[in-house]
Design an enzyme around this catalytic site. Structure first.
Site, PDB file in Angstrom:
ATOM      1  N   CYS A  64       0.818  -1.222   0.000  1.00 30.94           N
ATOM      2  CA  CYS A  64       0.000   0.000   0.000  1.00 30.94           C
ATOM      3  C   CYS A  64       0.846   1.265   0.000  1.00 30.94           C
ATOM      4  O   CYS A  64       0.560   2.220  -0.717  1.00 30.94           O
ATOM      5  CB  CYS A  64      -0.882   0.041   1.242  1.00 30.94           C
ATOM      6  SG  CYS A  64      -2.314  -0.999   1.108  1.00 30.94           S
ATOM      7  N   HIS A  95       6.501   0.520  13.213  1.00 32.09           N
ATOM      8  CA  HIS A  95       5.037   0.610  13.144  1.00 32.09           C
ATOM      9  C   HIS A  95       4.424  -0.723  13.566  1.00 32.09           C
ATOM     10  O   HIS A  95       4.671  -1.747  12.926  1.00 32.09           O
ATOM     11  CB  HIS A  95       4.594   0.920  11.708  1.00 32.09           C
ATOM     12  CG  HIS A  95       5.216   2.165  11.157  1.00 32.09           C
ATOM     13  ND1 HIS A  95       4.715   3.416  11.398  1.00 32.09           N
ATOM     14  CD2 HIS A  95       6.316   2.336  10.379  1.00 32.09           C
ATOM     15  CE1 HIS A  95       5.467   4.325  10.789  1.00 32.09           C
ATOM     16  NE2 HIS A  95       6.446   3.696  10.167  1.00 32.09           N
ATOM     17  N   GLU A 169      16.851 -13.862  17.062  1.00 23.88           N
ATOM     18  CA  GLU A 169      17.179 -12.497  17.503  1.00 23.88           C
ATOM     19  C   GLU A 169      15.945 -11.933  18.194  1.00 23.88           C
ATOM     20  O   GLU A 169      14.872 -11.917  17.624  1.00 23.88           O
ATOM     21  CB  GLU A 169      17.562 -11.650  16.266  1.00 23.88           C
ATOM     22  CG  GLU A 169      17.616 -10.154  16.493  1.00 23.88           C
ATOM     23  CD  GLU A 169      18.606  -9.748  17.577  1.00 23.88           C
ATOM     24  OE1 GLU A 169      19.787 -10.121  17.495  1.00 23.88           O
ATOM     25  OE2 GLU A 169      18.181  -9.050  18.528  1.00 23.88           O
ATOM     26  N   ALA A 182      31.035   2.603  15.807  1.00 18.09           N
ATOM     27  CA  ALA A 182      31.319   3.768  14.979  1.00 18.09           C
ATOM     28  C   ALA A 182      32.708   3.741  14.364  1.00 18.09           C
ATOM     29  O   ALA A 182      32.875   3.892  13.158  1.00 18.09           O
ATOM     30  CB  ALA A 182      31.141   5.026  15.825  1.00 18.09           C
ATOM     31  N   ARG A 415      40.747   4.406  27.141  1.00 16.13           N
ATOM     32  CA  ARG A 415      39.433   4.943  27.505  1.00 16.13           C
ATOM     33  C   ARG A 415      39.253   5.139  29.001  1.00 16.13           C
ATOM     34  O   ARG A 415      38.620   6.096  29.438  1.00 16.13           O
ATOM     35  CB  ARG A 415      38.346   3.993  27.007  1.00 16.13           C
ATOM     36  CG  ARG A 415      38.247   4.018  25.542  1.00 16.13           C
ATOM     37  CD  ARG A 415      37.259   3.025  25.042  1.00 16.13           C
ATOM     38  NE  ARG A 415      37.176   3.206  23.606  1.00 16.13           N
ATOM     39  CZ  ARG A 415      36.461   2.462  22.801  1.00 16.13           C
ATOM     40  NH1 ARG A 415      35.766   1.458  23.286  1.00 16.13           N
ATOM     41  NH2 ARG A 415      36.432   2.710  21.521  1.00 16.13           N
ATOM     42  N   GLY A 560      38.035  -0.301  18.609  1.00 15.58           N
ATOM     43  CA  GLY A 560      38.290  -1.007  17.348  1.00 15.58           C
ATOM     44  C   GLY A 560      38.516  -2.499  17.548  1.00 15.58           C
ATOM     45  O   GLY A 560      38.502  -3.261  16.583  1.00 15.58           O
TER      46      GLY A 560
HETATM   47  O1  MEZ Z   1      35.474  -0.103  19.477  1.00 14.43           O
HETATM   48  C1  MEZ Z   1      34.829   0.862  19.890  1.00 14.43           C
HETATM   49  O2  MEZ Z   1      34.160   0.822  20.910  1.00 14.43           O
HETATM   50  C2  MEZ Z   1      34.914   2.140  19.166  1.00 14.43           C
HETATM   51  C3  MEZ Z   1      35.885   2.198  18.064  1.00 14.43           C
HETATM   52  C4  MEZ Z   1      34.176   3.146  19.553  1.00 14.43           C
HETATM   53  C5  MEZ Z   1      34.335   4.474  18.999  1.00 14.43           C
HETATM   54  O3  MEZ Z   1      34.746   5.363  19.732  1.00 14.43           O
HETATM   55  O4  MEZ Z   1      34.074   4.666  17.816  1.00 14.43           O
END
Ligand code: MEZ
Length: 584
Positions: A64, A95, A169, A182, A415, A560
């Site tokens: 639709c 939805h 999942e 990211a 980190r 990474g």
């Molecule tokens: O591996 C990660 O957690 C990572 C590369 C995160 C980031 O800052 O992009």
């Protein structure tokens, strides 16, 4: 003409939706009021049944309204979810027919967006009831729990080895938390590093991983990670991923973080590539299906799982091997606070499904748990949000500046150290500061503009005003930093890589705070990805890969290394599970 009719139809529907939304109606009520019958969505059948993947209702939506692309063209809003980064997902991800509709992105973002049916009641998973009737039993060779990068990689490898695979999942789409990754994927001695003349080695990646992990890592697992990283890049490339750009992450001695051309977001790309591969192979991937319990025989070997399908209820899947790839628990605030009370109330960069149920499934059958209190906070989550500002922004040149307008740390430290340094500053926050050259070097920064997270100025003084920090201090900070870049030496903080100075307007800042990002603890595995039991032997027929496991990253994961782990251990788990099946 066809387009015009579709446009008019959608306008009428949206007007109807708007008036019903105010009355708390579900989408089915809204459709009914427009004379759309149950059969229009569900087809003509004596008894309406919906499969857990909601395939038939989704095809009714598309027949639709048109598919994602057509819907995207109809929307001229700046935030256009139909053109989002999640790829080709089900309409029913957002939805819902008979329950609350909610844009999936609103689970983490706070866009001003209301969709039809959004004030209907919410449906939640029912608690697992051990006495629940098992409505049917299916059989397969390998069942994979979780469709993030680790699970999908394991599943595709097992499938390609020639065995029958079912993936389950619990979320309404594949991708898991990997979809949000990211920065990139660490790998050493790769074709792409070679092409760029980057001198790296498996040994150096291993040493960086161990050092970053405070030498708490299980050495053999860190070794597997480094040794297989290059072939994992090759495997991803062979299934259609673009991992050709190489950047640098904190704690790495060299440029080894692989990502798509132009520094685009890695996780969504990989999630879409893996999803498409599963589709192309016509694999059995069951969404909205939650693992409830691992079935074990008298000897303690795993022989299958009990699952709850959103629509199909509780059923059993008997399998010759099971791969657990259900992710970590960073989005489970109470579990995080249980292990780390000092992190209570912190934001998280994770998707809502990251609850840690996979670890509980393993623990319940006697799996050895490794380092559950090893929880990582990521230094740069955009202040007041759940949006991760990738470490690649620092890798490509950004500095961290406090409310006094000064740098305070080597931005490329690990980190844990960067997070602790930010938490020691005024407001427990800091600003990532960079210029337009850094922006141009990393495609994903455009997304932060799109999400309205940035402050800009045509000069450092203008930027300082926008940030609310002293202009003279920020000007001096940028000048000292530019001098350090020219001298190729950061005397103040010892930053090991100074890729760009800041001389190109606009100058840009994003305020950031640490947030829960990754759980290093989980099910202990051996180098064959077998889950270990508390008595020190592998649990029969049970494999695990990805964040559900513990030990690879020690006390602190390097940026990474997560995607790297998912692909490498996913490949090992899937291949070994298939080999086990074939040996039986
Ligand atoms: O591996 C990660 O957690 C990572 C590369 C995160 C980031 O800052 O992009």
């Amino acid at each position: 003409m066809k387009r015009l009719i579709l446009f008019i139809f959608c306008c009428i529907m949206l007007t109807a939706f708007a008036s019903f939304a105010a009355e708390g109606k579900a989408l089915s009520d809204i459709h009914k009021a427009s004379d759309i019958t149950c059969a229009d969505c569900h087809g003509k059948m004596k008894k309406i049944t919906v499969d857990d993947n909601e395939v038939s209702v989704n095809s009714s939506c598309v027949s639709c309204h048109g598919g994602m692309e057509e819907m995207a063209k109809l929307s001229h809003e700046e935030i256009n979810p139909h053109a989002s980064h999640l790829g080709d997902i089900n309409c029913t991800t957002c939805h819902k027919g008979h329950e609350k509709s909610q844009p999936y992105c609103l689970k983490c973002h706070s866009f001003p967006m209301v969709i039809p049916g959004s004030d209907a009641p919410e449906k939640k998973w029912t608690e697992y009831d051990p006495k629940a009737k098992i409505t049917r039993t299916e059989t397969t060779d390998v069942v994979v729990i979780g469709a993030g990068a680790a699970g999908m990689t394991a599943a595709i490898n097992a499938f390609d080895a020639g065995v029958k695979v079912i993936v389950i999942e619990k979320m309404p789409l594949t991708g898991g938390n990997s979809m949000l990754a990211a920065g990139g994927m660490n790998a050493a001695e790769t074709v792409f590093q070679n092409k760029k003349g980057i001198d790296d080695s498996v040994q150096l990646m291993y040493e960086d991983t161990m050092k970053g992990g405070k030498y708490m890592n299980v050495p053999a697992l860190a070794e597997v990670l480094a040794k297989n990283s290059s072939s994992s890049i090759d495997w991803l490339t062979s299934v259609g991923a673009d991992m050709s750009d190489v950047g640098r992450m904190a704690g790495a001695s060299v440029y080894r973080t692989h990502r798509p051309t132009g520094g685009k977001v890695v996780g969504a790309h990989i999630a879409i590539v893996l999803r498409n591969n599963a589709k192309a192979r016509n694999m059995d991937v069951r969404l909205n299906t939650k693992a409830e319990k691992l079935i074990v025989d008298e000897a303690g070997n795993v022989t299958g799982i009990i699952v709850q399908g959103k629509h199909s209820g509780t059923y059993a899947i008997k399998a010759k091997a099971v791969v657990l790839a259900a992710g970590g628990f960073s989005a489970n605030a109470s579990r995080v606070a249980h292990y780390k009370p000092e992190f209570a109330g912190m934001t998280t960069s994770n998707q809502p499904g990251a609850q840690g149920e996979g670890m509980v499934l393993g623990a319940k059958i006697g799996a050895e748990m490794w380092g559950m209190d090893q929880i990582q906070i990521h230094p740069t989550v955009a202040a007041g949000s759940r949006i991760l500002i990738t470490e690649a922004v620092r890798g490509n040149g950004a500095i961290l500046v406090n409310y006094e307008g000064k740098r305070f740390v080597n931005e490329l430290t690990t980190r844990d150290k960067a997070s602790a340094a930010i938490l020691a500053q005024t407001n427990k926050s800091a600003f990532l500061v960079f210029d337009d050259n850094v922006r141009k070097s990393l495609k994903q920064i455009d997304g932060y503009f799109h999400l309205d997270l940035v402050k800009t100025g045509n000069t450092p003084a203008e930027l300082a005003k926008a940030m609310g920090v002293p202009a003279d201090a920020l000007e001096a900070t940028i000048k000292t930093y530019n001098d350090a870049v020219s001298a190729k030496s950061d005397k103040e903080f010892g930053r090991p890589d100074l890729p760009r100075d800041f001389k190109t307007a606009p100058y840009i800042a994003i305020e950031v705070r640490p947030g829960i990002h990754y759980t290093m603890g989980g099910l202990l595995i051996n180098t064959d990805a077998q889950v270990m039991s508390i008595d020190g032997t592998p649990i029969g027929n049970l494999y695990a890969a990805g964040e559900v496991t513990g030990g690879v990253h020690g006390g602190n994961r390097l940026g990474g290394n997560s995607i790297s782990e998912t692909i490498t251990f996913g490949r090992i788990a899937g291949t070994n599970a298939a080999n086990l099946v074939k040996s039986k």
